[in-house]
Motif scaffolding. Structure first.
Motif, mmCIF file in Angstrom:
data_model
loop_
_atom_site.group_PDB
_atom_site.id
_atom_site.type_symbol
_atom_site.label_atom_id
_atom_site.label_comp_id
_atom_site.label_asym_id
_atom_site.label_seq_id
_atom_site.Cartn_x
_atom_site.Cartn_y
_atom_site.Cartn_z
ATOM 1 N N ARG A 51 0.839 -1.193 0.000
ATOM 2 C CA ARG A 51 0.000 0.000 0.000
ATOM 3 C C ARG A 51 0.875 1.245 0.000
ATOM 4 N NH1 ARG A 51 -2.622 -1.440 5.108
ATOM 5 N NH2 ARG A 51 -1.455 -3.332 4.861
ATOM 6 N N LYS A 52 0.399 2.267 -0.670
ATOM 7 C CA LYS A 52 1.129 3.535 -0.670
ATOM 8 C C LYS A 52 1.090 4.135 0.731
ATOM 9 C CE LYS A 52 0.932 4.871 -5.438
ATOM 10 N NZ LYS A 52 1.003 6.011 -6.299
ATOM 11 N N VAL A 53 2.179 4.806 1.079
ATOM 12 C CA VAL A 53 2.321 5.428 2.387
ATOM 13 C C VAL A 53 2.337 6.943 2.184
ATOM 14 C CG1 VAL A 53 3.847 5.647 4.381
ATOM 15 C CG2 VAL A 53 3.637 3.448 3.216
ATOM 16 N N PRO A 54 1.480 7.669 2.931
ATOM 17 C CA PRO A 54 1.481 9.133 2.784
ATOM 18 C C PRO A 54 2.823 9.730 3.221
ATOM 19 C CG PRO A 54 -0.332 8.394 4.184
ATOM 20 C CD PRO A 54 0.518 7.209 3.904
ATOM 21 N N ARG A 55 3.350 10.639 2.423
ATOM 22 C CA ARG A 55 4.608 11.316 2.736
ATOM 23 C C ARG A 55 4.362 12.780 3.082
ATOM 24 N NH1 ARG A 55 9.105 9.673 4.131
ATOM 25 N NH2 ARG A 55 10.217 11.131 2.854
ATOM 26 N N SER A 56 3.329 13.376 2.511
ATOM 27 C CA SER A 56 2.975 14.766 2.780
ATOM 28 C C SER A 56 1.499 14.927 2.427
ATOM 29 C CB SER A 56 3.845 15.714 1.947
ATOM 30 O OG SER A 56 3.516 15.585 0.582
ATOM 31 N N ASN A 57 1.010 16.124 2.509
ATOM 32 C CA ASN A 57 -0.399 16.361 2.179
ATOM 33 C C ASN A 57 -0.724 16.013 0.736
ATOM 34 O OD1 ASN A 57 -0.809 17.235 4.751
ATOM 35 N ND2 ASN A 57 -0.702 19.412 4.239
ATOM 36 N N LEU A 58 0.250 16.098 -0.131
ATOM 37 C CA LEU A 58 0.003 15.914 -1.553
ATOM 38 C C LEU A 58 0.562 14.621 -2.133
ATOM 39 C CD1 LEU A 58 0.875 19.550 -2.662
ATOM 40 C CD2 LEU A 58 -1.396 18.597 -2.219
#
Length: 138
Positions: free
Chosen positions: A78-85
């Motif tokens: 799964r993708k992991v959030p790195r920042s708001n965008l």
């Protein structure tokens, strides 16, 4: 043991398909009853120092390379959030001579990748069992 061997060992620890695996360099080799070996290794994609897939290769003792399968991390992690965008799919990288995860995957994601690798190994062990059963019934 190098980083890649350690990650392969962690990925396959406790899996019966990888019970007899040998870890050499950045790969592991799984011997099968008929002499075929399955090679598992992390490989790079478009960026030379970013390892984003697990390649499995079936190698026959008489015919050489028989088959290859590429298990891309983006299909299992799964993708992991790195920042708001931005979100990023976990991958390994070598930076400044040191290999490590650039955003580590979850244990569940690693287990899903290991399940897929075990399915690949089982394709070849099942085929061998079927051939043995057929020759015994003749």
């Amino acid at each position: 043991m190098n980083f890649f061997q350690g990650e392969l060992l962690t990925l396959f620890r406790g899996r019966p398909e990888f019970r007899d695996a040998r870890y050499v360099g950045r790969a592991c080799y799984v011997p099968l009853p008929d002499g075929t070996k399955i090679k598992a290794e992390f490989v790079t994609g478009m960026m030379g120092n970013q390892y984003d897939a697990l390649r499995l290769t079936a190698i026959s003792p008489t015919e050489g390379k028989m088959d290859t399968e590429l298990l891309r991390f983006s299909d299992y992690f799964r993708k992991v959030p790195r920042s708001n965008l931005e979100s990023i799919t976990p991958y390994m990288w070598v930076y400044d001579g040191k290999a490590e995860w650039y955003v580590a995957p979850s244990k569940a994601d690693k287990a899903e990748l290991a399940d897929a690798a075990c399915e690949y190994v089982n394709l070849f062990t099942s085929e061998q069992q079927e051939q043995t059963s057929m020759s015994m019934s003749l």
